[in-house]
Scaffold this motif. Structure first.
Motif, PDB file in Angstrom:
ATOM      1  N   ALA A  42      54.883  43.747  47.916  1.00 40.55           N
ATOM      2  CA  ALA A  42      56.342  43.405  48.157  1.00 40.55           C
ATOM      3  C   ALA A  42      56.798  43.595  49.450  1.00 40.55           C
ATOM      4  O   ALA A  42      57.892  43.007  50.148  1.00 40.55           O
ATOM      5  N   VAL A  43      56.294  44.895  50.177  1.00 36.31           N
ATOM      6  CA  VAL A  43      56.811  45.216  51.434  1.00 36.31           C
ATOM      7  C   VAL A  43      56.332  44.034  52.450  1.00 36.31           C
ATOM      8  O   VAL A  43      57.191  43.491  53.284  1.00 36.31           O
ATOM      9  N   ILE A  44      55.039  43.624  52.470  1.00 34.61           N
ATOM     10  CA  ILE A  44      54.590  42.479  53.152  1.00 34.61           C
ATOM     11  C   ILE A  44      55.457  41.413  53.053  1.00 34.61           C
ATOM     12  O   ILE A  44      55.710  40.756  54.102  1.00 34.61           O
ATOM     13  N   GLU A  45      55.557  40.884  51.946  1.00 28.84           N
ATOM     14  CA  GLU A  45      56.378  39.748  51.559  1.00 28.84           C
ATOM     15  C   GLU A  45      57.697  39.797  52.105  1.00 28.84           C
ATOM     16  O   GLU A  45      58.058  38.618  52.671  1.00 28.84           O
ATOM     17  N   SER A  46      58.470  40.580  51.786  1.00 27.90           N
ATOM     18  CA  SER A  46      59.836  41.112  52.440  1.00 27.90           C
ATOM     19  C   SER A  46      59.821  41.027  53.912  1.00 27.90           C
ATOM     20  O   SER A  46      60.570  39.992  54.602  1.00 27.90           O
ATOM     21  N   ASN A  47      58.962  41.659  54.659  1.00 20.46           N
ATOM     22  CA  ASN A  47      58.844  41.284  56.019  1.00 20.46           C
ATOM     23  C   ASN A  47      58.721  39.991  56.714  1.00 20.46           C
ATOM     24  O   ASN A  47      59.335  39.611  57.615  1.00 20.46           O
TER      25      ASN A  47
END
Length: 383
Positions: free
Chosen positions: A369-374
């Motif tokens: 989720a963090v990678i996708e958001s970034n």
């Protein structure tokens, strides 16, 4: 006849490996499990050196983990559990191999690379009726246990905000260094093939997430993240907005390039009646501040510390306990649960108070989720 001791094996963690040594030391605290088999390094010289150092039988120093899982599963005195302390890219395949052979598993985090892999491991453990622990070590600290109890007991009221950080400086020289290795420990962490899609968040950011979720009993609902790569293939710095499932909001900050910080995990939980703060570098104390009152400092080992924090207290107050003891507490709980299971005894909620494969899967979901958001310019992503 009831079993009183367990046999365990290890994959990874030769004599030069930091985390392997931590696990072996932690297991040894209780004297209830002993190392009988291992595949410690693909380099056979280092592998055999480690096995011989721990006086393993020659036929239980294995050349590879597949051979180890296959042969151990057929022994009358087979392993009760295996501990996996390899670099990240091997976690899934090693865990799957041993689960498939009916052997219980303890695995370092992150559990694996992909959420589908995590779900597969979770389902396999359930299907085989095996205990699977993922070693989020900080949840083993007694004062983290106390923080969880105080929140559950409603001492600080309803959770309205969380603020947590994990700050390190050890990769500061990697900023703009390209492929040049400035720190020997960072080499594999900079390689996506070995470390996965994240370095900083995968390595220490998941500890923030797990510690906050463990203390509050709340899962994350959604996140918005901004990562900094500083010329590296994987992240070195992360700032993350979070929303918990109860609607409370917060901020997570994880970094490996913050000068002046060695291993600064700090969790602050704010409620309608008060606040809790735990600092990993001073782990024997818990700061509790109730609305309209001066701060109180809870000291590990004192009579007023009750519940799991008291049960897992090892030495008198004033004598510092640290990371080895925290890992030992996780293993104490896991080993005792496994012994009770083997002996046909019913397991209680406290018996299962160790980080499970499900919590490992939540960590994998968080990383993605963090990678996708970034990638989406810090857009909110649901978990």
């Amino acid at each position: 006849m009831q079993r009183k001791k367990l046999r365990y094996g290890m994959v990874g963690g030769d004599l030069n490996a930091f985390i392997g040594g931590v696990h072996r030391a932690a297991i040894s605290f209780e004297g209830k499990a002993f190392l009988v088999a291992g595949c410690f390094n693909p380099d056979q010289s280092a592998n055999r050196e480690c096995g011989e150092f721990y006086q393993l039988a020659d036929d239980r120093i294995y050349a590879d983990y597949k051979e180890m899982a296959e042969k151990e599963s057929k022994r009358e005195d087979k392993l009760d559990f295996v501990t996996i302390v390899t670099p990240n890219f091997l976690h899934y395949q090693v865990a799957k191999e041993f689960l498939s052979k009916g052997i219980n598993v303890v695995c370092e985090k992150p559990l694996c690379f992909e959420l589908e892999e995590a779900k597969e491991l979770e389902a396999l453990a359930k299907e085989k009726g095996l205990l699977f622990c993922v070693t989020y070590g900080y949840s083993g600290f007694p004062m983290v246990k106390l923080a969880k109890k105080l929140v559950k007991d409603g001492v600080i009221g309803d959770i309205i905000n969380v603020n947590a950080e994990y700050l390190q400086e050890w990769l500061i020289d990697d900023i703009g260094a390209g492929d040049i290795s400035t720190n020997k420990l960072s080499v594999w962490r900079k390689d996506p093939k070995v470390a996965g899609i994240s370095n900083c968040v995968g390595d220490i950011g998941t500890h923030i997430k797990h510690t906050v979720s463990y203390i509050t009993g709340l899962k994350l609902k959604k996140i918005a993240a901004k990562l900094d790569y500083f010329g590296q293939p994987l992240d070195l710095n992360a700032n993350i907005l979070v929303e918990l499932e109860n609607g409370a909001s917060g901020v997570f900050c994880s970094s490996q390039v913050c000068v002046g910080h060695a291993n600064g995990l700090v969790a602050r939980i704010f409620g309608t009646k008060g606040a809790i703060e735990w600092v990993q570098e001073d782990p024997n104390y818990l700061k509790v501040t109730l609305k309209g009152q001066p701060p109180q400092i809870y000291n590990r080992g004192m009579g007023y510390v009750t519940g799991r924090a008291s049960e897992l207290n090892r030495i008198p107050s004033g004598h510092p306990e640290g990371l080895y003891e925290a890992f030992a507490n996780i293993y104490k709980t896991y080993i005792n649960a496994l012994l009770k299971k083997i002996n046909g005894e019913e397991l209680s909620e406290n018996d299962l108070d160790f980080p499970t494969v499900s919590e490992g899967a939540e960590g994998v979901k968080f990383i993605h989720a963090v990678i996708e958001s970034n990638k989406k310019q810090s857009a909110w992503v649901n978990l």
